[in-house]
Scaffold this motif. Structure first.
Motif, PDB file in Angstrom:
ATOM      1  N   SER A  11     -54.494 -38.683 105.846  1.00 38.04           N
ATOM      2  CA  SER A  11     -53.961 -37.788 104.901  1.00 38.04           C
ATOM      3  C   SER A  11     -54.447 -38.242 103.429  1.00 38.04           C
ATOM      4  O   SER A  11     -54.873 -37.286 102.548  1.00 38.04           O
ATOM      5  N   THR A  14     -57.861 -36.839 103.310  1.00 39.70           N
ATOM      6  CA  THR A  14     -57.946 -35.252 102.973  1.00 39.70           C
ATOM      7  C   THR A  14     -57.721 -34.848 101.696  1.00 39.70           C
ATOM      8  O   THR A  14     -58.476 -34.077 101.063  1.00 39.70           O
ATOM      9  N   TYR A  15     -56.654 -35.652 101.257  1.00 42.92           N
ATOM     10  CA  TYR A  15     -56.366 -35.438  99.756  1.00 42.92           C
ATOM     11  C   TYR A  15     -57.652 -35.681  98.685  1.00 42.92           C
ATOM     12  O   TYR A  15     -57.923 -35.229  97.867  1.00 42.92           O
ATOM     13  N   PHE A  19     -59.544 -33.039  96.377  1.00 41.82           N
ATOM     14  CA  PHE A  19     -59.777 -33.483  95.011  1.00 41.82           C
ATOM     15  C   PHE A  19     -60.938 -33.216  94.599  1.00 41.82           C
ATOM     16  O   PHE A  19     -61.379 -32.705  93.459  1.00 41.82           O
ATOM     17  N   ILE A  67     -53.074 -27.579 100.954  1.00 37.78           N
ATOM     18  CA  ILE A  67     -53.125 -28.828 101.158  1.00 37.78           C
ATOM     19  C   ILE A  67     -52.032 -29.582 100.331  1.00 37.78           C
ATOM     20  O   ILE A  67     -51.064 -30.260 100.949  1.00 37.78           O
ATOM     21  N   PHE A  68     -52.000 -29.605  99.010  1.00 40.47           N
ATOM     22  CA  PHE A  68     -51.302 -30.144  98.141  1.00 40.47           C
ATOM     23  C   PHE A  68     -49.537 -29.728  97.996  1.00 40.47           C
ATOM     24  O   PHE A  68     -48.626 -30.163  98.081  1.00 40.47           O
ATOM     25  N   HIS A  70     -48.609 -28.216 100.945  1.00 45.08           N
ATOM     26  CA  HIS A  70     -48.242 -28.209 102.560  1.00 45.08           C
ATOM     27  C   HIS A  70     -47.971 -26.868 103.119  1.00 45.08           C
ATOM     28  O   HIS A  70     -47.067 -26.732 103.766  1.00 45.08           O
TER      29      HIS A  70
END
Length: 126
Positions: A11, A14-15, A19, A67-68, A70
């Motif tokens: 995760s 992924t972040y 970014f 993503i951020f 969810h």
């Protein structure tokens, strides 16, 4: 949610990728608006550059929401609500564009009754 160290590493990776994609998208948006090399269409900021910039902004907003926030793990009802909101925004934008193409031509709206005394006294409105 991430429970194991491997899931946490995945995760975080992924972040970081998202970014970096957001940073690249921001830099690309600025370059399209500023650089003459990336100036598509007519000289200066025009409709083509605006469409490109809004496309990049839409991709960035989708990445943030998915993503951020969810949203990629949500149920179908959330997608229906999100999609209906997008349809509402598009329909309101269409109605606004339609209203701009068909202005009001009414004497009570633009006629002498709606003009101020100063406008009526000017030589162009006699």
């Amino acid at each position: 949610m991430a429970d194991t160290p491997e899931a946490i590493k995945k995760s975080v990776r992924t972040y970081l990728i998202v970014f970096l994609a957001l940073i690249v998208g921001t830099i690309l948006t600025v370059l399209v608006a500023e650089w003459s090399v990336l100036d598509f269409g007519k000289h200066g900021f025009d409709t083509v550059d605006c469409v490109i910039g809004l496309t990049i902004a839409t991709i960035k907003a989708t990445l943030v929401a998915a993503i951020f926030m969810h949203l990629n793990h949500e149920k179908k009802a959330v997608y229906w609500l999100f999609g209906s909101g997008l349809c509402m925004v598009c329909s309101l934008a269409f109605l606004t564009a339609l209203a701009m193409k068909d202005p009001i031509h009414d004497n009570l709206f633009y006629g002498k009754e709606s003009m101020t005394p100063k406008m009526l006294a000017s030589p162009t409105h006699r």
